[in-house]
Scaffold this motif. Structure first.
Motif, PDB file in Angstrom:
ATOM      1  N   SER A 231      45.432  28.883  41.216  1.00  0.00           N
ATOM      2  CA  SER A 231      44.354  27.902  41.169  1.00  0.00           C
ATOM      3  C   SER A 231      44.025  27.707  39.698  1.00  0.00           C
ATOM      4  CB  SER A 231      43.127  28.390  41.950  1.00  0.00           C
ATOM      5  OG  SER A 231      43.303  28.210  43.333  1.00  0.00           O
ATOM      6  N   ALA A 232      44.349  26.550  39.173  1.00  0.00           N
ATOM      7  CA  ALA A 232      44.245  26.324  37.733  1.00  0.00           C
ATOM      8  C   ALA A 232      42.806  26.284  37.251  1.00  0.00           C
ATOM      9  CB  ALA A 232      44.965  25.031  37.352  1.00  0.00           C
ATOM     10  N   THR A 233      41.854  26.106  38.164  1.00  0.00           N
ATOM     11  CA  THR A 233      40.437  26.167  37.826  1.00  0.00           C
ATOM     12  C   THR A 233      39.656  26.566  39.061  1.00  0.00           C
ATOM     13  OG1 THR A 233      38.504  24.929  37.050  1.00  0.00           O
ATOM     14  CG2 THR A 233      40.137  23.689  38.263  1.00  0.00           C
ATOM     15  N   ASP A 234      38.529  27.240  38.844  1.00  0.00           N
ATOM     16  CA  ASP A 234      37.600  27.558  39.933  1.00  0.00           C
ATOM     17  C   ASP A 234      36.635  26.411  40.209  1.00  0.00           C
ATOM     18  OD1 ASP A 234      38.488  30.111  40.627  1.00  0.00           O
ATOM     19  OD2 ASP A 234      37.184  31.119  39.177  1.00  0.00           O
ATOM     20  N   TRP A 235      36.650  25.383  39.347  1.00  0.00           N
ATOM     21  CA  TRP A 235      35.697  24.272  39.460  1.00  0.00           C
ATOM     22  C   TRP A 235      34.248  24.772  39.445  1.00  0.00           C
ATOM     23  CZ3 TRP A 235      37.832  19.635  38.788  1.00  0.00           C
ATOM     24  CH2 TRP A 235      39.108  19.367  39.283  1.00  0.00           C
ATOM     25  N   THR A 236      34.013  25.894  38.783  1.00  0.00           N
ATOM     26  CA  THR A 236      32.679  26.498  38.766  1.00  0.00           C
ATOM     27  C   THR A 236      32.420  27.108  37.397  1.00  0.00           C
ATOM     28  OG1 THR A 236      32.863  27.034  41.125  1.00  0.00           O
ATOM     29  CG2 THR A 236      31.162  28.204  39.890  1.00  0.00           C
ATOM     30  N   GLU A 237      31.243  26.845  36.841  1.00  0.00           N
ATOM     31  CA  GLU A 237      30.884  27.384  35.534  1.00  0.00           C
ATOM     32  C   GLU A 237      30.974  28.901  35.543  1.00  0.00           C
ATOM     33  OE1 GLU A 237      27.232  27.151  32.259  1.00  0.00           O
ATOM     34  OE2 GLU A 237      27.135  25.986  34.136  1.00  0.00           O
ATOM     35  N   GLY A 238      31.576  29.450  34.504  1.00  0.00           N
ATOM     36  CA  GLY A 238      31.717  30.888  34.385  1.00  0.00           C
ATOM     37  C   GLY A 238      32.929  31.453  35.099  1.00  0.00           C
ATOM     38  N   ASP A 261      53.211  26.706  40.425  1.00  0.00           N
ATOM     39  CA  ASP A 261      52.757  25.804  41.483  1.00  0.00           C
ATOM     40  C   ASP A 261      51.250  25.658  41.280  1.00  0.00           C
ATOM     41  OD1 ASP A 261      52.024  24.609  43.867  1.00  0.00           O
ATOM     42  OD2 ASP A 261      52.826  26.182  45.167  1.00  0.00           O
ATOM     43  N   ALA A 262      50.832  24.520  40.731  1.00  0.00           N
ATOM     44  CA  ALA A 262      49.477  24.361  40.200  1.00  0.00           C
ATOM     45  C   ALA A 262      48.532  23.713  41.205  1.00  0.00           C
ATOM     46  CB  ALA A 262      49.510  23.557  38.909  1.00  0.00           C
ATOM     47  N   SER A 263      47.771  24.549  41.900  1.00  0.00           N
ATOM     48  CA  SER A 263      46.706  24.098  42.780  1.00  0.00           C
ATOM     49  C   SER A 263      45.374  24.400  42.098  1.00  0.00           C
ATOM     50  CB  SER A 263      46.824  24.789  44.139  1.00  0.00           C
ATOM     51  OG  SER A 263      45.946  24.219  45.083  1.00  0.00           O
ATOM     52  N   THR A 264      44.262  24.299  42.833  1.00  0.00           N
ATOM     53  CA  THR A 264      42.949  24.622  42.261  1.00  0.00           C
ATOM     54  C   THR A 264      42.015  25.128  43.357  1.00  0.00           C
ATOM     55  OG1 THR A 264      41.992  22.407  42.620  1.00  0.00           O
ATOM     56  CG2 THR A 264      43.121  22.783  40.512  1.00  0.00           C
ATOM     57  N   GLY A 265      40.911  25.758  42.914  1.00  0.00           N
ATOM     58  CA  GLY A 265      39.793  26.079  43.789  1.00  0.00           C
ATOM     59  C   GLY A 265      40.031  27.186  44.787  1.00  0.00           C
ATOM     60  N   GLY A 266      39.034  27.368  45.666  1.00  0.00           N
ATOM     61  CA  GLY A 266      39.136  28.282  46.792  1.00  0.00           C
ATOM     62  C   GLY A 266      38.470  29.626  46.610  1.00  0.00           C
ATOM     63  N   ASN A 267      37.968  29.921  45.406  1.00  0.00           N
ATOM     64  CA  ASN A 267      37.445  31.266  45.171  1.00  0.00           C
ATOM     65  C   ASN A 267      35.954  31.398  45.439  1.00  0.00           C
ATOM     66  OD1 ASN A 267      37.912  33.992  44.449  1.00  0.00           O
ATOM     67  ND2 ASN A 267      37.069  33.617  42.418  1.00  0.00           N
ATOM     68  N   VAL A 268      35.234  30.291  45.386  1.00  0.00           N
ATOM     69  CA  VAL A 268      33.797  30.316  45.678  1.00  0.00           C
ATOM     70  C   VAL A 268      33.468  29.134  46.585  1.00  0.00           C
ATOM     71  CG1 VAL A 268      33.028  31.574  43.629  1.00  0.00           C
ATOM     72  CG2 VAL A 268      33.375  29.122  43.479  1.00  0.00           C
ATOM     73  N   PRO A 269      32.627  29.350  47.597  1.00  0.00           N
ATOM     74  CA  PRO A 269      32.403  28.302  48.589  1.00  0.00           C
ATOM     75  C   PRO A 269      31.617  27.106  48.076  1.00  0.00           C
ATOM     76  CG  PRO A 269      31.011  30.217  49.042  1.00  0.00           C
ATOM     77  CD  PRO A 269      31.946  30.614  47.948  1.00  0.00           C
ATOM     78  N   GLN A 270      30.811  27.272  47.008  1.00  0.00           N
ATOM     79  CA  GLN A 270      29.940  26.184  46.562  1.00  0.00           C
ATOM     80  C   GLN A 270      30.586  25.280  45.513  1.00  0.00           C
ATOM     81  OE1 GLN A 270      29.551  29.380  45.839  1.00  0.00           O
ATOM     82  NE2 GLN A 270      28.782  29.717  43.752  1.00  0.00           N
ATOM     83  N   ALA A 271      31.845  25.511  45.179  1.00  0.00           N
ATOM     84  CA  ALA A 271      32.504  24.699  44.148  1.00  0.00           C
ATOM     85  C   ALA A 271      32.513  23.226  44.529  1.00  0.00           C
ATOM     86  CB  ALA A 271      33.920  25.193  43.924  1.00  0.00           C
ATOM     87  N   LYS A 272      32.217  22.374  43.563  1.00  0.00           N
ATOM     88  CA  LYS A 272      32.247  20.919  43.784  1.00  0.00           C
ATOM     89  C   LYS A 272      33.574  20.396  43.246  1.00  0.00           C
ATOM     90  CE  LYS A 272      27.264  20.125  43.832  1.00  0.00           C
ATOM     91  NZ  LYS A 272      26.928  21.535  44.067  1.00  0.00           N
ATOM     92  N   ILE A 273      34.464  20.024  44.158  1.00  0.00           N
ATOM     93  CA  ILE A 273      35.821  19.628  43.798  1.00  0.00           C
ATOM     94  C   ILE A 273      35.977  18.113  43.979  1.00  0.00           C
ATOM     95  CG2 ILE A 273      38.270  19.975  44.291  1.00  0.00           C
ATOM     96  CD1 ILE A 273      37.543  22.750  45.362  1.00  0.00           C
ATOM     97  N   PRO A 274      36.366  17.385  42.933  1.00  0.00           N
ATOM     98  CA  PRO A 274      36.492  15.928  43.015  1.00  0.00           C
ATOM     99  C   PRO A 274      37.792  15.507  43.695  1.00  0.00           C
ATOM    100  CG  PRO A 274      37.066  16.666  40.833  1.00  0.00           C
ATOM    101  CD  PRO A 274      36.652  17.892  41.583  1.00  0.00           C
TER     102      PRO A 274
END
Length: 356
Positions: A231-238, A261-274
């Motif tokens: 996951s290339a980013t958590d989409w979450t500050e910090g 294989d570059a996906s993103t997200g999934g580590n925290v439920p409140q992430a705001k993913i565009p």
């Protein structure tokens, strides 16, 4: 000029006939980890449909590594025969078989999507593990922080799962370090609050992933490729960032990894993913350009022209597709027609091939 989507691509000793990859998709259709007729038909139809590489769903390297009780597994020798039946079929129809080896960590012991939500009852579930004793959410199980013995077991389980994968006929191994599962949990400061050599600094947080990678590469023949899904980013500050991913890719390249294989997200439920068409492609592009390693693009890629543009613009080397393959198992055959490329159809289907 021929479409790049249908040009071959070589990684080590494996040549893919085109750039279209069936991305791993959990089917939640196993009992005790065994592959069955559903998996044969589901994956087999994508080989008949012309995909060059078919990566089996997230496959548990141990019973406790499964997301749900219904996940595919490769933690015992008895699993090999059913998997080999499928890889043999895929190979006979021109596709390379890959497997995504996975450990769900704190996101384990939960219901399959259509059977319930959150943690399964004690009689169906198991004790989950994580870098730190922090649950994914209020409805998920409370994990136990892995000790040194537990960490070593994870490494050994990935190594042994790789050996079984080779016996089952797989030619590509993908380590699942994305979507908030165990290896991603260790990498991200949002889920890893350890103070030992597996926590704190960036170097410590990526340590387990590197040790798993080394264990897998050690038993994987030199002519077979190794992928890592991140996951290339958590989409979450910090949290985990693209810059972290680029640095990781540079290190993984030295450990014998052949593609990110570059996906993103999934580590925290409140992430705001565009979420939107091709919303993750930029991450594959940045990693490819700045780490100098081949990448796979994934995330709402739904048509031939979009996939071709990604390759033409040098944003990625392979196109990983999931939901579009659920809608159309024969996407590669149809994409070839859309791009004016003449590709081989199965002899059983040739009478349906459109002639322009």
């Amino acid at each position: 000029m021929a479409a790049k989507l249908f040009s071959p691509f070589r990684l080590r000793g494996i040549e893919l006939k085109n750039r279209i990859v069936v991305s791993p998709m959990c089917e939640y259709s196993s009992q005790d980890g065994f592959a069955n007729d559903w998996h044969l038909v589901h994956l087999g139809s994508r080989a008949v449909g012309g995909a060059s590489l078919i990566i089996f769903e997230a496959t548990g390297v141990s019973p406790e590594a499964r997301i749900t009780p219904d996940d595919l597994g490769i933690w015992k020798d008895e699993h090999i025969e059913g998997l080999k039946r499928i890889t043999s079929f895929l190979e006979a129809h021109g596709s390379v078989s890959g497997i995504q080896l996975a450990h769900a960590g704190r996101k384990a012991s939960t219901y399959s999507p259509w059977t319930g939500e959150g943690a399964v009852p004690e009689n169906l579930g198991w004790q989950t593990v994580a870098p730190s004793a922090i649950p994914f959410s209020d409805t998920y199980p409370l994990p136990v922080a892995l000790d040194q013995e537990g960490i070593q077991k994870v490494i050994d389980d990935f190594r042994t799962a790789t050996q079984r994968s080779l016996a089952a006929g797989f030619k590509v191994i993908e380590i699942h370090a994305a979507h908030g599962y165990l290896l991603h949990q260790f990498c991200s400061p949002l889920s890893n609050q350890r103070t030992d050599e597996y926590g704190g600094s960036y170097e410590n947080r990526i340590r387990l992933l590197l040790e798993v990678t080394e264990a897998v590469r050690e038993v994987l023949p030199a002519d077979l490729p190794l992928f890592v899904r991140i996951s290339a980013t958590d989409w979450t500050e910090g949290g985990w960032t693209l810059e972290d991913s680029i640095a990781l890719a540079n290190i993984l390249k030295t450990k014998g990894v052949d593609l990110i294989d570059a996906s993103t997200g999934g580590n925290v439920p409140q992430a705001k993913i565009p979420v939107g068409p091709g919303y993750q492609v930029e991450f594959a592009e940045r990693i490819k350009q700045e780490a100098g390693i081949p990448t796979g693009a994934v995330g709402i890629i739904t048509n031939a022209q979009q996939a071709e543009a990604i390759l033409e613009n040098n944003q990625a080397d392979l196109i990983f597709m999931a939901r579009e393959f659920l809608r159309d198992p024969y996407f590669p055959l149809h994409a070839a027609q859309d791009l004016g490329v003449d590709v081989e159809w199965p002899v059983q289907y040739q009478r349906a091939k459109r002639v322009k």
